[in-house]
Motif scaffolding. Structure first.
Motif, PDB file in Angstrom:
ATOM      1  N   ALA A  93      31.867  54.147  44.078  1.00  0.00           N
ATOM      2  CA  ALA A  93      33.396  53.432  44.342  1.00  0.00           C
ATOM      3  C   ALA A  93      34.091  54.306  43.547  1.00  0.00           C
ATOM      4  O   ALA A  93      35.797  53.802  45.005  1.00  0.00           O
ATOM      5  CB  ALA A  93      33.211  51.937  43.974  1.00  0.00           C
ATOM      6  N   ARG A  97      37.359  55.632  46.229  1.00  0.00           N
ATOM      7  CA  ARG A  97      38.920  54.624  45.835  1.00  0.00           C
ATOM      8  C   ARG A  97      39.861  55.228  45.587  1.00  0.00           C
ATOM      9  O   ARG A  97      40.990  55.637  45.354  1.00  0.00           O
ATOM     10  CB  ARG A  97      38.668  53.332  45.414  1.00  0.00           C
ATOM     11  N   ASP A 147      40.120  47.946  43.486  1.00  0.00           N
ATOM     12  CA  ASP A 147      39.814  48.260  45.004  1.00  0.00           C
ATOM     13  C   ASP A 147      37.898  48.433  44.571  1.00  0.00           C
ATOM     14  O   ASP A 147      37.702  47.934  45.430  1.00  0.00           O
ATOM     15  CB  ASP A 147      40.437  48.808  45.766  1.00  0.00           C
ATOM     16  N   GLU A 150      36.202  45.489  42.930  1.00  0.00           N
ATOM     17  CA  GLU A 150      35.768  44.528  44.322  1.00  0.00           C
ATOM     18  C   GLU A 150      35.068  45.173  45.141  1.00  0.00           C
ATOM     19  O   GLU A 150      34.007  44.317  45.541  1.00  0.00           O
ATOM     20  CB  GLU A 150      37.453  44.008  44.666  1.00  0.00           C
ATOM     21  N   THR A 151      34.976  46.468  45.849  1.00  0.00           N
ATOM     22  CA  THR A 151      33.991  46.946  46.559  1.00  0.00           C
ATOM     23  C   THR A 151      32.638  47.262  46.141  1.00  0.00           C
ATOM     24  O   THR A 151      31.899  46.282  46.679  1.00  0.00           O
ATOM     25  CB  THR A 151      33.884  48.278  46.977  1.00  0.00           C
ATOM     26  N   LYS A 154      31.269  42.873  46.505  1.00  0.00           N
ATOM     27  CA  LYS A 154      30.744  42.674  47.232  1.00  0.00           C
ATOM     28  C   LYS A 154      29.681  43.600  47.441  1.00  0.00           C
ATOM     29  O   LYS A 154      28.502  42.775  48.196  1.00  0.00           O
ATOM     30  CB  LYS A 154      31.817  42.456  48.216  1.00  0.00           C
ATOM     31  N   LYS A 155      29.773  44.363  47.738  1.00  0.00           N
ATOM     32  CA  LYS A 155      28.347  45.496  47.984  1.00  0.00           C
ATOM     33  C   LYS A 155      27.233  44.950  46.889  1.00  0.00           C
ATOM     34  O   LYS A 155      25.652  44.259  48.388  1.00  0.00           O
ATOM     35  CB  LYS A 155      28.450  46.443  48.346  1.00  0.00           C
ATOM     36  N   GLY A 162      30.460  45.764  51.884  1.00  0.00           N
ATOM     37  CA  GLY A 162      31.499  46.281  50.074  1.00  0.00           C
ATOM     38  C   GLY A 162      32.700  46.534  50.676  1.00  0.00           C
ATOM     39  O   GLY A 162      33.865  46.691  48.821  1.00  0.00           O
ATOM     40  N   GLN A 163      33.244  46.136  51.470  1.00  0.00           N
ATOM     41  CA  GLN A 163      34.731  46.976  51.380  1.00  0.00           C
ATOM     42  C   GLN A 163      35.756  45.346  50.824  1.00  0.00           C
ATOM     43  O   GLN A 163      34.891  45.029  50.821  1.00  0.00           O
ATOM     44  CB  GLN A 163      35.416  46.474  53.213  1.00  0.00           C
ATOM     45  N   ASP A 164      37.107  45.630  50.212  1.00  0.00           N
ATOM     46  CA  ASP A 164      37.564  45.065  49.725  1.00  0.00           C
ATOM     47  C   ASP A 164      38.912  44.408  50.193  1.00  0.00           C
ATOM     48  O   ASP A 164      38.718  44.878  51.788  1.00  0.00           O
ATOM     49  CB  ASP A 164      38.265  45.710  48.875  1.00  0.00           C
ATOM     50  N   ALA A 168      41.444  49.158  54.624  1.00  0.00           N
ATOM     51  CA  ALA A 168      41.099  50.481  53.781  1.00  0.00           C
ATOM     52  C   ALA A 168      42.117  51.713  54.815  1.00  0.00           C
ATOM     53  O   ALA A 168      42.187  51.523  56.043  1.00  0.00           O
ATOM     54  CB  ALA A 168      39.587  50.850  54.251  1.00  0.00           C
TER      55      ALA A 168
END
Length: 170
Positions: A93, A97, A147, A150-151, A154-155, A162-164, A168
């Motif tokens: 990630a 990112r 970002d 956070e990704t 979530k994932k 897992g997108q913030d 994006a």
């Protein structure tokens, strides 16, 4: 004349015994005595977070801890957690990112992010910012790091790809 002491600890799963100066800091022991160059010596006052490592499961500033005080401790560096695959998703990630530009803060930032996600698997963006606030980054402005964390959170929690919460870039 400096006093040397023997210390035995486990570093990245390997038991090591060395004679060290009583005043040698952990970061110097790891880098100079063991050749583990992933963590960095930055400010040498515990403010920047570049020297972050784990001791007995907790993140610490390697520039503030004396190696001689760690008899029997379990030390994990960025090399150890990278080799184990434990933080692979965080590393991926950070790359995706663009959260590691010069890379100097990245080892400490990754260990700090892993620490956060261990204790709080679903942090808010504000909680991520607060937790990493002791790690200085002069390149990214922290947005990309937040970002990335956070990704991953979530994932790991099964929330889609897992997108913030922000869009994006295409």
């Amino acid at each position: 004349m400096s006093q040397e002491v023997a210390v035995t600890l486990t570093v990245n799963g390997e038991r090591v015994t060395r004679r060290v100066e009583a005043r040698r800091h952990l970061i110097d022991f790891l880098r100079l005595d063991l050749g583990l160059m992933g963590s960095h010596a930055g400010c040498e006052h515990g403010f920047c977070g570049a020297c972050t490592v784990r001791v007995d499961g907790s993140i610490v500033r390697g520039c503030l801890v004396l190696a001689a005080s760690l008899e029997g401790a379990k030390v994990e560096t960025i090399e150890g957690v990278s080799d184990s695959g434990e933080i692979r998703d965080l590393q991926d990630a950070f790359i995706a990112r663009n959260a590691s530009q010069c890379g100097y803060c990245t080892p400490g930032m990754l260990l700090t992010a892993a620490d956060l996600l261990k204790s709080n698997p679903a942090p808010t963006r504000e909680e991520i910012r607060e937790h990493i606030s002791g790690n200085y980054c002069r390149c990214t402005g922290y947005h990309a790091i937040v970002d990335a964390v956070e990704t991953v959170a979530k994932k790991r929690n099964g929330q889609g790809s897992g997108q913030d919460s922000r869009k994006a870039a295409p």
